[in-house]
Design an enzyme around this catalytic site. Structure first.
Site, PDB file in Angstrom:
ATOM      1  CG  HIS A 157      -2.009   3.727   3.859  1.00 47.38           C
ATOM      2  ND1 HIS A 157      -2.337   4.537   4.928  1.00 47.38           N
ATOM      3  CD2 HIS A 157      -2.830   4.105   2.842  1.00 47.38           C
ATOM      4  CE1 HIS A 157      -3.317   5.371   4.568  1.00 47.38           C
ATOM      5  NE2 HIS A 157      -3.616   5.135   3.304  1.00 47.38           N
ATOM      6  CG  HIS A 199     -10.626   1.434   1.611  1.00 44.82           C
ATOM      7  ND1 HIS A 199      -9.806   2.393   1.047  1.00 44.82           N
ATOM      8  CD2 HIS A 199     -11.598   2.125   2.282  1.00 44.82           C
ATOM      9  CE1 HIS A 199     -10.239   3.597   1.349  1.00 44.82           C
ATOM     10  NE2 HIS A 199     -11.326   3.468   2.101  1.00 44.82           N
ATOM     11  CE  LYS A 253      -3.116   7.423  -1.527  1.00 44.86           C
ATOM     12  NZ  LYS A 253      -3.081   7.057  -0.085  1.00 44.86           N
ATOM     13  CG  ASP A 302      -2.120   0.853   1.111  1.00 45.57           C
ATOM     14  OD1 ASP A 302      -2.089   1.809   0.306  1.00 45.57           O
ATOM     15  OD2 ASP A 302      -3.114   0.586   1.793  1.00 45.57           O
ATOM     16  CG  ASP A 303      -0.247   4.855   0.206  1.00 47.57           C
ATOM     17  OD1 ASP A 303      -1.029   4.599  -0.723  1.00 47.57           O
ATOM     18  OD2 ASP A 303      -0.559   5.587   1.173  1.00 47.57           O
ATOM     19  CE  LYS A 322      -6.616   0.311   1.856  1.00 50.66           C
ATOM     20  NZ  LYS A 322      -5.689   1.421   1.604  1.00 50.66           N
ATOM     21  NE  ARG A 325      -6.053  -1.350  -1.772  1.00 53.25           N
ATOM     22  CZ  ARG A 325      -5.133  -2.001  -1.058  1.00 53.25           C
ATOM     23  NH1 ARG A 325      -5.362  -3.247  -0.686  1.00 53.25           N
ATOM     24  NH2 ARG A 325      -4.013  -1.419  -0.709  1.00 53.25           N
ATOM     25  CG  ASP A 335      -2.526   0.757  -3.059  1.00 50.03           C
ATOM     26  OD1 ASP A 335      -1.404   1.302  -2.980  1.00 50.03           O
ATOM     27  OD2 ASP A 335      -3.389   0.870  -2.165  1.00 50.03           O
ATOM     28  CG  ASN A 336      -1.815   4.381  -4.287  1.00 54.61           C
ATOM     29  OD1 ASN A 336      -2.865   3.942  -3.802  1.00 54.61           O
ATOM     30  ND2 ASN A 336      -0.832   4.816  -3.527  1.00 54.61           N
ATOM     31  CB  CYS A 371      -6.137   2.364  -1.842  1.00 57.73           C
ATOM     32  SG  CYS A 371      -7.284   3.434  -0.966  1.00 57.73           S
TER      33      CYS A 371
END
Length: 589
Positions: free
Chosen positions: A233, A142, A398, A41-42, A140, A83, A339-340, A79
């Site tokens: 993240h 979300h 991001k 993540d991130d 995660k 996803r 994811d980004n 994110c």
């Protein structure tokens, strides 16, 4: 010496440090691989060792040495849309997840901004479960409206209703890594409160348990494991020894370290030798302009982030070791992605005490509490220019439409099928392409109809052929849109428009890049090739009308005001009624 022979020593050195439709066809169970999808993540394009980082990621780099690295893999820059695309094989606008999930669903809203995954778009978990796979989700989620609480009638978008046999993790976009707000199945769990607990370790333990050693003569179902880490993240939280291991590394600063990362990327071949480094992003401070106290404090923030990523890598290493020890590694597809691009929300000062709120502490006050970074006493995020480092060699980070927001690492390991080990693939791959790939390697496909209901068409195309050949065709065209910002890739050309909110889209200024000769989008060619810009704008509209309803609109207020996409050094605070939910708060009764 070939690149592959050059890269192997470098990589080696890094390594040292609902009812489902029946599938039309499925391969015999003994031939089908396990599929493990690891989502970071991130984590920016250059935040992995095998993509040029000084951050030590030996487990991920080992997978790269065994498998393939894709250097033109594009996400949706934030994110939830990424996803949604990853799990459905559709563009996020098509499945009504153009941005983050809805806080409260509007049942009449059937646009791209509904904020609930379309129910006529099966996820890859549903498809694989229908083909005989056991499906395990960890980490995660979300992907559900915030109003859903897991109870009957309020859980349609929870993982068990979207194809997972089991799920353990957290519901919203982030959580405390020491005391996460957990869900399991359709219920909520108390937050852990024991010494030594860390979420990354917990979900990896469960992934290992979900992949037991095969028993002789047993015909066990193949497994699909979706392992979505909270790392990296914010809050950046990791035991102190991981932070201390990066002592003295980041005092050099983000400007010089961008140059260092680019040099490593070129040596690795992950970027072309002629790649240029764009100038520092407007609004981001020069390291040389910081005070000595700021340099000390900000370096510790980045050391904390680096330790967080290395700690997550160590968990991945435990999982890989388990697969090897139990004889499952050779026929397990392992995908590692982010994811980004690197996270940019914390502005020039970073967040110290709490995420997504202005940091009111002076550098001197942060220095006095510096040992709290990485602990459960702080909800920290590094300063925005570190995200510029994470996205090396690209512009921005991001949520932006430039490649710094969109492009991330992608690693695929499958020893049984990949012979060109350690190689780099340069075909354009979009995150929508991964789910159809998983379906193909599992010997199944996405259905076109479930019962009497037509499924939304899958936009992604399997990249299975690229596992065997560097010459296999990749994606030719892909459009992008997030919060009014636009981009379109067609062959070597990429056009980008940054939108000033609440203004006429027709006055947006488009940039143009030849990504074949300019990998990093360093030189805008729009003035030189206006006809090409016009052509790509028309193509953008064609693709947007195909995949999005409406094709273009201002983002909803809650998302529109999160980032203004100008050159200001700080993110403006949101009005109280638009502030995101705090996952550490007690759930509403």
């Amino acid at each position: 010496m070939t690149f592959r022979n050059l890269a192997r020593p470098i990589l080696g050195a890094l390594a040292a440090t609902s009812a489902l439709a029946s599938p039309a066809w499925a391969a015999p169970a003994k031939d089908r691989p396990n599929i493990v999808v690891i989502v970071l993540d991130d984590v920016g394009f250059s935040d992995i060792g095998s993509f040029g980082s000084e951050i030590r990621t030996p487990a991920i780099d080992g997978l790269a040495a065994q498998g393939l690295r894709y250097n033109r893999f594009d996400t949706k820059a934030v994110c939830t849309p990424t996803r949604a695309a990853l799990l459905t094989g559709r563009n996020p606008q098509t499945v009504h997840m153009a941005d983050l999930p809805a806080a409260k669903l509007n049942p009449a809203d059937m646009t791209r901004d509904r904020g609930e995954l379309a129910h006529n778009a099966q996820t890859i978990a549903q498809v694989l479960r229908g083909a005989g796979y056991q499906t395990i989700g960890l980490g995660k989620w979300h992907l559900a409206p915030e109003q859903e609480d897991g109870t009957p009638g309020k859980n349609a978008s929870w993982p068990l209703q979207r194809g997972f046999d089991s799920f353990y993790g957290f519901f919203l976009g982030w959580t405390d890594q020491y005391h996460p707000k957990l869900i399991e199945g359709n219920g909520r769990l108390p937050s852990p409160n024991q010494p030594g607990y860390h979420f990354s370790v917990d979900i990896t333990d469960r992934a290992i348990a979900a992949l037991p050693a095969p028993k002789p003569g047993e015909k066990a179902a193949p497994k699909f494991v979706y392992l979505a880490f909270g790392a990296g993240h914010s809050p950046i939280q990791v035991p102190r020894e991981w932070i201390d291991s990066y002592g003295g590394v980041y005092e050099k600063g983000w400007d010089a370290m961008r140059e260092d990362r680019l040099a490593r990327q070129k040596a690795l071949g992950i970027v072309p030798a002629n790649t240029m480094l764009p100038e520092r992003n407007p609004g981001d401070r020069a390291w040389a302009d910081l005070t000595p106290t700021e340099k000390t404090v900000f370096a510790r923030f980045m050391a904390t982030y680096a330790g967080f990523v290395s700690h997550a890598d160590a968990q991945i290493g435990r999982l890989v070791d388990h697969l090897k020890q139990t004889g499952q590694f050779e026929n397990t597809v392992i995908v590692v992605m982010s994811d980004n691009g690197a996270a940019s929300e914390a502005g020039q000062k970073g967040n110290f005490e709490r995420l997504y709120a202005p940091n009111k502490l002076t550098p001197e006050q942060m220095l006095a509490r510096i040992d709290e970074l990485g602990t459960d006493k702080t909800q920290s995020e590094y300063q925005r220019p570190w995200a510029m480092l994470g996205s090396t060699p690209f512009r921005r980070y991001k949520v932006w439409p430039q490649l710094g927001g969109v492009r991330t690492p992608l690693i695929v390991s499958w020893p049984k099928a990949i012979k060109d080990r350690g190689a780099i693939r340069s075909q354009l791959v979009d995150v929508t392409d991964l789910a159809p790939t998983f379906a193909e390697v599992a010997g199944t496909r996405f259905p076109t109809k479930v019962g009497n209901v037509a499924e939304l068409p899958v936009a992604g195309k399997s990249i299975r052929a690229t596992l065997a050949s560097a010459k296999a065709p990749g994606r030719k065209v892909q459009y992008f849109e997030l919060r009014g910002n636009r981009a379109i890739t067609s062959g070597k050309w990429r056009a980008v428009a940054v939108h000033k909110q609440m203004t006429d889209f027709e006055i947006d200024v488009w940039q143009l890049y030849d990504t074949q000769t300019d990998f990093s989008e360093s030189t805008d060619l729009a003035a030189k090739y206006p006809a090409k810009v016009a052509e790509l704008k028309a193509l953008w509209w064609k693709e947007a009308r195909k995949y999005s309803t409406p094709a273009l609109a201002e983002a909803p207020e809650a998302f529109r005001l999160r980032e203004r996409f100008d050159d200001s050094p700080e993110r403006q605070p949101l009005p109280k009624h638009l502030q995101p939910a705090d996952p550490n708060a007690a759930p509403a009764e």
